[in-house]
Design an enzyme around this catalytic site. Sequence first.
Site, PDB file in Angstrom:
ATOM      1  N   HIS A 216      -9.754  13.751   1.326  1.00 47.88           N
ATOM      2  CA  HIS A 216      -9.149  14.893   0.650  1.00 47.88           C
ATOM      3  C   HIS A 216      -9.647  16.150   1.376  1.00 47.88           C
ATOM      4  O   HIS A 216     -10.853  16.266   1.630  1.00 47.88           O
ATOM      5  CB  HIS A 216      -9.641  14.997  -0.793  1.00 47.88           C
ATOM      6  CG  HIS A 216      -9.231  13.874  -1.693  1.00 47.88           C
ATOM      7  ND1 HIS A 216      -8.235  14.013  -2.644  1.00 47.88           N
ATOM      8  CD2 HIS A 216      -9.702  12.606  -1.823  1.00 47.88           C
ATOM      9  CE1 HIS A 216      -8.109  12.876  -3.312  1.00 47.88           C
ATOM     10  NE2 HIS A 216      -8.985  12.004  -2.839  1.00 47.88           N
TER      11      HIS A 216
ATOM     12  N   ASN B  30     -13.565   9.509  -1.625  1.00 51.20           N
ATOM     13  CA  ASN B  30     -13.950   8.589  -2.692  1.00 51.20           C
ATOM     14  C   ASN B  30     -13.888   7.160  -2.157  1.00 51.20           C
ATOM     15  O   ASN B  30     -12.908   6.795  -1.499  1.00 51.20           O
ATOM     16  CB  ASN B  30     -13.001   8.748  -3.881  1.00 51.20           C
ATOM     17  CG  ASN B  30     -13.044  10.139  -4.469  1.00 51.20           C
ATOM     18  OD1 ASN B  30     -14.102  10.766  -4.524  1.00 51.20           O
ATOM     19  ND2 ASN B  30     -11.899  10.642  -4.896  1.00 51.20           N
TER      20      ASN B  30
ATOM     21  N   CYS C 252       0.843  -1.211   0.000  1.00 50.27           N
ATOM     22  CA  CYS C 252       0.000   0.000   0.000  1.00 50.27           C
ATOM     23  C   CYS C 252       0.871   1.250   0.000  1.00 50.27           C
ATOM     24  O   CYS C 252       1.700   1.453   0.895  1.00 50.27           O
ATOM     25  CB  CYS C 252      -0.908  -0.020   1.229  1.00 50.27           C
ATOM     26  SG  CYS C 252      -1.795   1.533   1.473  1.00 50.27           S
TER      27      CYS C 252
ATOM     28  N   HIS D 187      -8.782   7.665   2.818  1.00 45.31           N
ATOM     29  CA  HIS D 187      -8.233   9.020   2.901  1.00 45.31           C
ATOM     30  C   HIS D 187      -9.320  10.047   2.686  1.00 45.31           C
ATOM     31  O   HIS D 187     -10.195   9.867   1.842  1.00 45.31           O
ATOM     32  CB  HIS D 187      -7.096   9.242   1.894  1.00 45.31           C
ATOM     33  CG  HIS D 187      -7.426   8.849   0.478  1.00 45.31           C
ATOM     34  ND1 HIS D 187      -7.445   7.537   0.057  1.00 45.31           N
ATOM     35  CD2 HIS D 187      -7.749   9.606  -0.608  1.00 45.31           C
ATOM     36  CE1 HIS D 187      -7.767   7.499  -1.237  1.00 45.31           C
ATOM     37  NE2 HIS D 187      -7.965   8.733  -1.658  1.00 45.31           N
TER      38      HIS D 187
HETATM   39  P1  AMP Z   1      -8.490   8.850  -4.767  1.00 50.61           P
HETATM   40  O1  AMP Z   1      -8.831   8.932  -6.215  1.00 50.61           O
HETATM   41  O2  AMP Z   1      -9.538   9.458  -3.875  1.00 50.61           O
HETATM   42  O3  AMP Z   1      -8.096   7.449  -4.354  1.00 50.61           O
HETATM   43  O4  AMP Z   1      -7.251   9.805  -4.572  1.00 50.61           O
HETATM   44  C1  AMP Z   1      -5.935   9.383  -4.478  1.00 50.61           C
HETATM   45  C2  AMP Z   1      -5.109  10.635  -4.386  1.00 50.61           C
HETATM   46  O5  AMP Z   1      -3.817  10.268  -3.963  1.00 50.61           O
HETATM   47  C3  AMP Z   1      -4.966  11.393  -5.705  1.00 50.61           C
HETATM   48  O6  AMP Z   1      -5.455  12.712  -5.543  1.00 50.61           O
HETATM   49  C4  AMP Z   1      -3.455  11.366  -5.961  1.00 50.61           C
HETATM   50  O7  AMP Z   1      -2.968  12.559  -6.527  1.00 50.61           O
HETATM   51  C5  AMP Z   1      -2.903  11.142  -4.575  1.00 50.61           C
HETATM   52  N1  AMP Z   1      -1.601  10.484  -4.538  1.00 50.61           N
HETATM   53  C6  AMP Z   1      -1.229   9.337  -5.139  1.00 50.61           C
HETATM   54  N2  AMP Z   1       0.043   9.045  -4.863  1.00 50.61           N
HETATM   55  C7  AMP Z   1       0.499  10.012  -4.038  1.00 50.61           C
HETATM   56  C8  AMP Z   1       1.745  10.275  -3.398  1.00 50.61           C
HETATM   57  N3  AMP Z   1       2.798   9.462  -3.537  1.00 50.61           N
HETATM   58  N4  AMP Z   1       1.853  11.392  -2.627  1.00 50.61           N
HETATM   59  C9  AMP Z   1       0.802  12.219  -2.481  1.00 50.61           C
HETATM   60  N5  AMP Z   1      -0.406  12.022  -3.041  1.00 50.61           N
HETATM   61  C10 AMP Z   1      -0.553  10.943  -3.828  1.00 50.61           C
HETATM   62 ZN    ZN Z   2      -2.368   1.259   3.645  1.00 51.59          ZN
END
Ligand code: AMP
Ligand code: ZN
Length: 118
Positions: A107, A92, A6, A105
């Site tokens: 946002h 999401n 992950c 998570h």
């Molecule tokens: P979701 O579509 O809600 O799963 O959002 C995942 C979010 O994680 C997206 O907005 C990505 O830009 C962000 N994300 C993915 N990898 C990283 C990372 N290494 N560091 C910071 N944000 C990330």
């Molecule tokens: Zn995790």
Amino acid sequence: MSASNCIFCKIVAGAIPSRKVYEDEEIFAFHDIHPWAPVHFLLIPKLHLASMAQVAPEHQALLGRMLALAPRLALQEGCNPYPEGGFRILCNTGAEGGQEVQHLHFHVMGGPRPWLRA
Ligand code: AMP
Ligand code: ZN
């Protein structure tokens, strides 16, 4: 507690770098790598929960702490004060919910508009 494949567990562990916003024993927050808004960070439990769909009664206090923390971190990171400013919290969940990273998570987005996405 963590899932070996992950990306967000790796961020919590420091194995993948991030721009940290906040950390305590249970919660971690860091800037989104592809921000949609002038302020855009992710608030996550350190515990690996794949999504809101896995939330159970024993997680209520943790989720409550995360939500209660969001307004303070939003202001700290540069969101303008309510009501002229404010922020958006988005979670999401699952493929049809638009979730790409399978670690729960929130946002937190804010700052002057327009944003990259509405
Ligand atoms: P979701 O579509 O809600 O799963 O959002 C995942 C979010 O994680 C997206 O907005 C990505 O830009 C962000 N994300 C993915 N990898 C990283 C990372 N290494 N560091 C910071 N944000 C990330
Ligand atoms: Zn995790």
